[in-house]
Design a protein around this motif. Structure first.
Motif, short mmCIF file in Angstrom:
data_model
loop_
_atom_site.label_atom_id
_atom_site.label_comp_id
_atom_site.label_asym_id
_atom_site.label_seq_id
_atom_site.Cartn_x
_atom_site.Cartn_y
_atom_site.Cartn_z
N CYS A 508 0.82 -1.23 0.00
CA CYS A 508 0.00 0.00 0.00
C CYS A 508 0.85 1.26 0.00
O CYS A 508 0.34 2.35 0.31
N ASN A 509 2.14 1.15 -0.36
CA ASN A 509 3.04 2.31 -0.35
C ASN A 509 3.05 3.02 1.00
O ASN A 509 3.10 4.25 1.08
N ASN A 510 2.95 2.22 2.07
CA ASN A 510 3.01 2.72 3.45
C ASN A 510 1.89 3.70 3.79
O ASN A 510 2.03 4.53 4.68
N THR A 511 0.76 3.61 3.08
CA THR A 511 -0.39 4.47 3.40
C THR A 511 -1.37 3.77 4.34
O THR A 511 -2.18 4.42 4.99
N GLY A 512 -1.34 2.43 4.37
CA GLY A 512 -2.29 1.68 5.18
C GLY A 512 -3.59 1.39 4.45
O GLY A 512 -4.47 0.73 5.00
N TYR A 513 -3.71 1.87 3.21
CA TYR A 513 -4.95 1.67 2.44
C TYR A 513 -4.63 1.16 1.04
O TYR A 513 -3.61 1.53 0.44
N LYS A 514 -5.51 0.31 0.52
CA LYS A 514 -5.35 -0.20 -0.84
C LYS A 514 -6.73 -0.44 -1.44
O LYS A 514 -7.49 -1.29 -0.97
#
Length: 578
Positions: A508-514
């Motif tokens: 998730c590119n370190n966003t925590g969301y996908k």
């Protein structure tokens, strides 16, 4: 503190007054820090400078040269080369959620905040020589790929082996019709073609929905909207901005000589990705800004178009009501919400569900986003008088069963749509309102009589999009029961619900969301609500009645998805009101 470094070195007897004056003179001409120039001139050693800074800042120093050959690759992926070079920092090690970063200037709050945002870690700075950090960056970073949140260096732009080749992207548009001038020649240069191709390809690879190409006084940047949130993607050299903008306008068949007026176009390309050929559409919009044109490209990826109503995020009762409404032979179904809330996807899913050889479906769209087999789609062209109202009048002479109107914008369109719904046609359309009940008042404010609204409208669905918690890094979090009650949970639910949040990972590119899912508020027009519309009840009264009849509000839809771990509390609070 940084301004006093020279004086501190002077006070400690580590440099002479003449050396300080020479360093200050260099700083005026070349920029940078006084300490850097003093070391470069040989007036003070790196060790003495770092030792003094460590004492003054109260931050431990580190001998970075003894560490950087053994740095883990995972750390280099978390802090990409562009960020390390920009802030003159280097990742040392990571323990749990705490990352140690070597910095030449530990007072750089912007750098600390950016690294914290990129990595999702708490950052602990340690002091290191600026020269040692540059050496560590040079020796440790090997791959030159552009990171989602990073910049593109000028060296990469002119490196023929960097990024996707021009041959990887095959244009489906005919550029021979465009007059050749100096700006066009610049836009055909290899670096510009490489930058544009890379932007178009990487946007698909990152799952972006929009590309923003923006010009500022001394800067040029590209941002990608991923899962509804904008992230900085690259900063190409500012001197190439006119050529890059012109390249995009040429691909979209826009007038590159016209830089004072907004323009709209479309790019169609074929690209080879993962040994497969994919066709992609980009809807292009350019507007003049203070320091150049801003270009926004909306990605229309048919491969990612979900036309299954059951997978959009409807609660079971809401789905049953919506399905019943679109299967009726006549009446009006309205989908409401702000721009980018997924209304078009919901409408496309609806007409795909009812599309059959026995059904004549006509659509009026501005623009037509996806071509759907078996459906007659008409692109609006207001410049020649083809408006929604004119198209709708013509549709009624085309023997339609179902009519889709991209948006009801004015009284004329609304009036014809209502009449079509009352004369045996199913009409689907969108409006811009905050929730489902307020759509009734919006139609009446347009000038539609209450009795026409009450008899023509079958159902109204309001929707929002929220980000899904990443499945690879989701974890349960503790939230006080009172906080859960404050956002809408009952005390009984608050005692049992276990919210989730993504801690951030590579997926998730370190966003925590996908990915994203929909929140839906579906208002059925029952006999009681029809009577209330006829008597002129307010949107608030209509909402209370609908909730009594079982309507799930947007906030309640969000709460249900928190309970099932689909999304987070932050997302629901951001997109809905209680």
């Amino acid at each position: 503190m940084a301004d006093r470094i020279g004086e501190l070195l002077l006070e400690e007897g580590l440099i002479s007054r003449e050396a300080l004056e020479d360093a200050l003179e260099r700083q005026k001409g070349e920029g940078g820090k006084v300490g850097y120039h003093l070391v470069q001139m040989g007036s003070v050693s790196e060790e003495d400078l770092v030792h003094l800074l460590s004492e003054q800042y109260g931050i431990p120093a580190i001998d970075l040269r003894s560490l950087f050959p053994h740095v883990e690759r995972d750390l280099l992926e978390l802090v990409p080369e562009d960020a390390a070079s920009r802030y003159n920092v280097f990742p040392v090690h990571k323990t749990g959620n705490i990352m140690t970063i070597a910095m030449a200037d530990p007072t750089n709050v912007v750098a600390l905040d950016d690294i914290r945002f990129r990595t999702g870690c708490e950052v602990e700075p340690v002091l290191a020589s600026e020269f040692a950090i540059k050496e560590a960056i040079t020796h440790s970073y090997e791959d030159k790929d552009i990171d989602l949140f990073g910049e593109i260096s000028e060296d990469e732009v002119f490196d023929e082996n960097a990024g996707p080749d021009a041959d990887d992207v095959e244009l489906m548009s005919d550029e021979d019709e465009i007059d050749v001038n100096n700006l066009e020649s610049a836009s055909e240069g290899a670096p510009v073609v490489r930058i544009v191709n890379r932007i178009l390809v990487d946007a698909i690879d990152k799952g972006a929905s929009d590309i923003h190409v923006e010009c500022y006084e001394k800067d040029f940047r590209v941002r990608l909207r991923v899962d509804g949130i904008l992230h900085e993607y690259m900063r190409p050299p500012a001197k190439l901005r006119d050529a890059v903008i012109s390249r995009l306008k040429i691909l979209a068949k826009l007038d590159i000589a016209e830089r004072r007026l907004p323009q709209d176009g479309r790019i169609k390309i074929k690209m080879r990705m993962n040994e497969k050929t994919r066709e992609m559409d980009y809807r292009v919009s350019s507007v003049p800004t203070l320091f150049g044109e801003k270009v926004v490209l909306r990605l229309l990826d048919k491969d990612n178009l979900c036309l299954d109503l059951t997978k959009l995020g409807f609660e079971e009762s809401s789905y049953r009501a919506f399905e019943t409404a679109i299967l009726k032979p006549w009446g009006m179904v309205l989908v409401t919400g702000p721009t980018g809330s997924g209304k078009t996807n919901t409408l496309y899913s609806s007409i795909s569900m009812v599309n059959s050889p026995e059904t004549n479906i006509m659509t009026a769209e501005d623009p037509v986003e996806f071509n759907l087999h078996g459906i007659n789609q008409v692109q609006m062209k207001e410049s020649i008088g083809l408006t929604f109202a004119e198209a709708l009048r013509s549709f009624l002479r085309q023997d339609p069963n179902i009519v889709l109107i991209g948006e009801i914008r004015d009284f004329e369109t609304a009036e014809i749509a209502v009449k079509a719904a009352l004369t045996g046609h199913l009409v689907l359309s969108t409006l811009h309102t905050n929730d489902a009940p307020s759509t009734i008042n919006r139609l009446m404010n347009m000038g539609i009589e209450p009795f026409l609204v009450a008899t023509s409208v079958n159902l109204i669905a309001a929707q929002r999009l929220v980000r899904r918690v990443c499945k690879d890094c989701k974890e349960e979090i503790e939230v006080p029961e009172q906080a859960l009650i404050d956002i809408g949970f009952s005390p009984e639910e608050a005692a049992e619900v276990k919210p989730f949040k993504g801690r951030g990972c590579g997926t998730c590119n370190n966003t925590g969301y996908k990915g994203r899912c929909g929140l839906f508020e579906v208002l059925e027009i029952s006999e009681e609500i029809r009577e209330m519309i006829l008597t002129g009840c307010s949107a608030l009264e209509l909402k209370r009645q609908a909730v009594e009849e079982g309507m799930i509000t947007l906030r309640r839809s969000g709460l249900e998805k928190i309970k099932t771990g689909v999304t987070s509390i932050d997302e629901v609070v951001r997109e809905t009101v209680f």
